[in-house]
Design a protein around this motif. Structure first.
Motif, PDB file in Angstrom:
ATOM      1  N   VAL A   1     -10.859   5.023  -2.330  1.00 30.87           N
ATOM      2  CA  VAL A   1      -9.542   4.729  -1.758  1.00 30.87           C
ATOM      3  C   VAL A   1      -9.468   3.282  -1.295  1.00 30.87           C
ATOM      4  O   VAL A   1      -8.472   2.583  -1.527  1.00 30.87           O
ATOM      5  N   GLY A   2     -10.533   2.802  -0.638  1.00 38.06           N
ATOM      6  CA  GLY A   2     -10.539   1.437  -0.129  1.00 38.06           C
ATOM      7  C   GLY A   2     -10.460   0.395  -1.226  1.00 38.06           C
ATOM      8  O   GLY A   2      -9.646  -0.556  -1.151  1.00 38.06           O
ATOM      9  N   VAL A   3     -11.261   0.539  -2.263  1.00 38.36           N
ATOM     10  CA  VAL A   3     -11.243  -0.420  -3.375  1.00 38.36           C
ATOM     11  C   VAL A   3      -9.908  -0.380  -4.097  1.00 38.36           C
ATOM     12  O   VAL A   3      -9.378  -1.414  -4.529  1.00 38.36           O
TER      13      VAL A   3
ATOM     14  N   SER B   1       0.810  -1.222   0.000  1.00 40.64           N
ATOM     15  CA  SER B   1       0.000   0.000   0.000  1.00 40.64           C
ATOM     16  C   SER B   1       0.841   1.269   0.000  1.00 40.64           C
ATOM     17  O   SER B   1       0.336   2.350  -0.332  1.00 40.64           O
TER      18      SER B   1
ATOM     19  N   HIS C   1      -6.908   0.308  -2.839  1.00 46.74           N
ATOM     20  CA  HIS C   1      -5.890  -0.403  -2.062  1.00 46.74           C
ATOM     21  C   HIS C   1      -6.168  -1.906  -2.034  1.00 46.74           C
ATOM     22  O   HIS C   1      -5.218  -2.712  -2.030  1.00 46.74           O
ATOM     23  N   TRP C   2      -7.425  -2.287  -2.029  1.00 51.69           N
ATOM     24  CA  TRP C   2      -7.751  -3.715  -2.069  1.00 51.69           C
ATOM     25  C   TRP C   2      -7.272  -4.340  -3.380  1.00 51.69           C
ATOM     26  O   TRP C   2      -6.648  -5.401  -3.381  1.00 51.69           O
TER      27      TRP C   2
ATOM     28  N   SER D   1      -8.813   5.621  -8.782  1.00 54.50           N
ATOM     29  CA  SER D   1      -9.339   4.308  -8.420  1.00 54.50           C
ATOM     30  C   SER D   1      -9.643   3.474  -9.658  1.00 54.50           C
ATOM     31  O   SER D   1      -9.291   2.286  -9.727  1.00 54.50           O
TER      32      SER D   1
ATOM     33  N   VAL E   1     -14.110   7.259   0.534  1.00 60.10           N
ATOM     34  CA  VAL E   1     -13.716   6.048   1.268  1.00 60.10           C
ATOM     35  C   VAL E   1     -13.763   4.827   0.362  1.00 60.10           C
ATOM     36  O   VAL E   1     -12.840   4.001   0.358  1.00 60.10           O
ATOM     37  N   VAL E   2     -14.829   4.694  -0.412  1.00 56.65           N
ATOM     38  CA  VAL E   2     -14.951   3.548  -1.316  1.00 56.65           C
ATOM     39  C   VAL E   2     -13.862   3.576  -2.383  1.00 56.65           C
ATOM     40  O   VAL E   2     -13.224   2.553  -2.680  1.00 56.65           O
TER      41      VAL E   2
END
Length: 264
Positions: A251-253, A97, A255-256, A159, A248-249
């Protein structure tokens, strides 16, 4: 904690070296600054004597600026995967990350710097011009719309660049959404109730309403036009929650996907 901070600092330096070494980065910098400053420089030179300008006119290039932000954020992140530059980070950094967080941070910082420089040049052009009288006015709403726009859509484009690994998709999808889909959803929501939930979570509409609310121009909460129907103004808390959720979605997706996918 010390190791993590040192690793992130190293990742920032590494990503800045890569970003600064690309000719395309500086082309985008010129385009970003020029999209805000260029129209006002031209206006100040070509306007009739006695012309007036305010903050709304000065920030006329905000829409173009945000489109270039999408192209920059989406294409540069997708390019890292196309060129397999992420492989270097996977081998040299202790967490996958780190490089991605560093790149996204640097990209947003560079965009913000371009925004500030562009606005400063635009303001200087109209204030020193003997042809134009700058009347000022309320800058808050347009400023907030510009900043919220490049943060939210910049992160969405980045993203998509990571998810699709396609420069074309990362740029085209957000642009089509802004230019076509959101406008169609607004009209569809007014005509058919089934489309209202989709319109209520569109980032562009939330940015516009929130920037106006924070700028102090929106009707107060007791206004009868406040509500969750199409064509109404939604409460400030709702607009904030929706935009935070998008960030949030995104950035989160991102990094996932970066953690799960290996170099091809």
């Amino acid at each position: 904690r010390g190791v993590t901070e040192m690793s992130f600092g190293n990742a920032l330096r590494s990503e800045w070296t890569k970003l600064a070494s690309l000719r395309g980065t500086w082309v985008y910098v010129v385009l970003l600054v020029g999209s805000i400053a260029g129209p006002m420089v031209a206006f100040s030179m070509a306007a009739d004597v006695g012309a007036t300008a305010d903050w709304e006119l000065l920030l006329l290039g905000t829409v173009i600026f945000n489109m270039i932000v999408i192209a920059f954020g989406g294409s540069t992140l997708a390019g890292e995967y196309n060129d397999q530059m992420n492989a270097h980070a996977f081998l040299t950094q202790d967490r996958r990350s780190l490089w991605l967080a560093a790149r996204m941070t640097l990209t947003l910082v560079l965009i913000a710097v371009c925004w500030v420089i562009g606005v400063a040049i635009a303001w200087l052009a109209v204030t020193v011009s003997p042809r134009v009288e700058f009347k000022g006015g309320d800058a808050a709403t347009d400023m907030l719309a510009g900043v919220l726009g490049f943060v939210v859509f910049g992160l969405i484009a980045m993203s998509l660049g990571v998810l699709t690994r396609s420069r074309v998709a990362a740029v085209a999808i957000p642009l089509v959404w802004i230019l076509v889909v959101e406008s169609m959803l607004e009209f569809a929501a007014l005509a058919y109730a089934i489309f209202r939930p989709l319109w209520l979570v569109t980032p562009g509409a939330r940015i516009q309403q929130l920037s106006t609310q924070l700028g102090g121009l929106m009707a107060n909460p007791e206004d009868p036009r406040m509500g969750f129907e199409a064509g109404m103004t939604q409460p400030m808390w709702f607009n904030i929650v929706v935009l935070v959720a998008w960030i949030v979605v995104a950035v989160g997706v991102t990094h996932w996907a970066n953690a799960k996918r290996d170099v091809k």
